[in-house]
Design a protein around this motif. Sequence first.
Motif, PDB file in Angstrom:
ATOM      1  N   GLN A   1       0.833  -1.208   0.000  1.00 39.09           N
ATOM      2  CA  GLN A   1       0.000   0.000   0.000  1.00 39.09           C
ATOM      3  C   GLN A   1       0.863   1.251   0.000  1.00 39.09           C
ATOM      4  O   GLN A   1       0.527   2.255  -0.634  1.00 39.09           O
ATOM      5  CB  GLN A   1      -0.928   0.013   1.213  1.00 39.09           C
ATOM      6  N   VAL A   2       1.955   1.196   0.727  1.00 37.10           N
ATOM      7  CA  VAL A   2       2.909   2.305   0.748  1.00 37.10           C
ATOM      8  C   VAL A   2       4.269   1.800   0.266  1.00 37.10           C
ATOM      9  O   VAL A   2       4.515   0.591   0.245  1.00 37.10           O
ATOM     10  CB  VAL A   2       3.048   2.916   2.161  1.00 37.10           C
TER      11      VAL A   2
ATOM     12  N   SER B   1       8.576   7.740   3.067  1.00 36.84           N
ATOM     13  CA  SER B   1       7.662   6.840   2.363  1.00 36.84           C
ATOM     14  C   SER B   1       6.479   7.627   1.822  1.00 36.84           C
ATOM     15  O   SER B   1       6.321   8.828   2.074  1.00 36.84           O
ATOM     16  CB  SER B   1       7.197   5.714   3.285  1.00 36.84           C
ATOM     17  N   MET B   2       5.629   6.947   1.069  1.00 34.93           N
ATOM     18  CA  MET B   2       4.484   7.578   0.416  1.00 34.93           C
ATOM     19  C   MET B   2       3.501   6.483  -0.003  1.00 34.93           C
ATOM     20  O   MET B   2       3.822   5.290   0.032  1.00 34.93           O
ATOM     21  CB  MET B   2       4.935   8.354  -0.828  1.00 34.93           C
ATOM     22  N   LYS B   3       2.298   6.883  -0.401  1.00 36.35           N
ATOM     23  CA  LYS B   3       1.377   5.920  -0.997  1.00 36.35           C
ATOM     24  C   LYS B   3       2.042   5.325  -2.232  1.00 36.35           C
ATOM     25  O   LYS B   3       2.644   6.039  -3.041  1.00 36.35           O
ATOM     26  CB  LYS B   3       0.066   6.604  -1.382  1.00 36.35           C
ATOM     27  N   ASN B   4       1.946   4.013  -2.377  1.00 37.41           N
ATOM     28  CA  ASN B   4       2.626   3.340  -3.484  1.00 37.41           C
ATOM     29  C   ASN B   4       1.925   3.646  -4.805  1.00 37.41           C
ATOM     30  O   ASN B   4       0.795   3.217  -5.036  1.00 37.41           O
ATOM     31  CB  ASN B   4       2.650   1.837  -3.239  1.00 37.41           C
ATOM     32  N   ASN B   5       2.609   4.389  -5.671  1.00 36.57           N
ATOM     33  CA  ASN B   5       2.051   4.743  -6.976  1.00 36.57           C
ATOM     34  C   ASN B   5       2.728   3.991  -8.115  1.00 36.57           C
ATOM     35  O   ASN B   5       2.618   4.388  -9.275  1.00 36.57           O
ATOM     36  CB  ASN B   5       2.151   6.248  -7.218  1.00 36.57           C
TER      37      ASN B   5
ATOM     38  N   ALA C   1      -0.801   8.540  -6.641  1.00 38.46           N
ATOM     39  CA  ALA C   1      -0.252   8.955  -5.354  1.00 38.46           C
ATOM     40  C   ALA C   1      -1.352   9.641  -4.562  1.00 38.46           C
ATOM     41  O   ALA C   1      -2.379  10.029  -5.112  1.00 38.46           O
ATOM     42  CB  ALA C   1       0.928   9.898  -5.555  1.00 38.46           C
ATOM     43  N   GLY C   2      -1.133   9.774  -3.281  1.00 35.88           N
ATOM     44  CA  GLY C   2      -2.158  10.415  -2.464  1.00 35.88           C
ATOM     45  C   GLY C   2      -1.564  10.956  -1.185  1.00 35.88           C
ATOM     46  O   GLY C   2      -0.466  10.566  -0.785  1.00 35.88           O
TER      47      GLY C   2
ATOM     48  N   GLU D   1      -0.065   9.380   3.739  1.00 29.85           N
ATOM     49  CA  GLU D   1       0.316   8.015   4.102  1.00 29.85           C
ATOM     50  C   GLU D   1       1.818   7.848   4.317  1.00 29.85           C
ATOM     51  O   GLU D   1       2.282   6.760   4.637  1.00 29.85           O
ATOM     52  CB  GLU D   1      -0.171   7.033   3.026  1.00 29.85           C
TER      53      GLU D   1
END
Length: 298
Positions: free
Chosen positions: A99-100, A117-121, A131-132, A135
């Motif tokens: 998810q990330v 880290s970040m939302k997994n795009n 992306a969002g 997270e």
Amino acid sequence: MSQEIQCVVPTGDKTGEGAVWSAEEQAVYWCDINRFLVHRYDEKTQSTQSWLFDEPVVAVSLTSEAGRFLLALASKLIWWWPETDRREDHGFKLKGFPQVRLNDGRADPLGNFWVGSMKNNVLPDGELGDAGPGEGVLFRITPSGEVTEWRDNLGISNTLCWSPDHTKFYFGDTLENQVYAYDYDKADGSISNERVFFEGFDRGGPDGSAMDTEGYLWNCRFGGDCIARVAPDGAIDRLIEMPISNVTTCTFGGADLQTLYITSASILCPPGQRLAGSLFSLRVDQKGMAENRFKVQA
């Protein structure tokens, strides 16, 4: 500036990122997140080598051991020896993957590794997802493997740089269009006193950055066709116009650390940018800071 921007290697990266300069090799390493690649450009021979990995590679770090690198993949950290292509898990794994995912990362002056880290795009086939906000987390991993969290609710973690006197740390969130400054403790490697350093610039969003010896931040602007050299007080000192829209990160290289190597992305770029995704270079009048190294425990 003493010369024009040069296209060094037209690699066609979907998302070129993570550029670091290896002084002992006189070579620049960088990754292509969406094609799961690491590239190496040898300045002397002007040759390029690439390696394929099993998942996205998002950041590259030198270490205190010559020939050994620390790579941040989407889900974890690994040790990597390019000469033999040996790979070993470091031990850190990202909770919440897929998810990330991890994103930009760099070693600090004390030899810790900082990574956001970040939302997994990035989809399993390397294609681009969404992306969002909210997270992402900023992590610090010490040489002994201790993991601490220093910031959460991040959109896209980017820019990790330290001032020449090692008293300030800079970190950005692309989705918020903000770069933050923190006080950096040279004794224990902690950060405190977050404040907005650079915001509201309407040309793209802040991606990766590099620091020069005068304490100016060179911030690459994704979607902004430029690099902003930002003064210690947060004012724009100058703009470097780029021939492509999506400028992703940069590092100072060359024997005198006055060649700025710049990565770029072909994803989300307007039609007709045939050099999007290339590695570029520019000779500059300022000298850059040498790369920090993650400390390998004996």
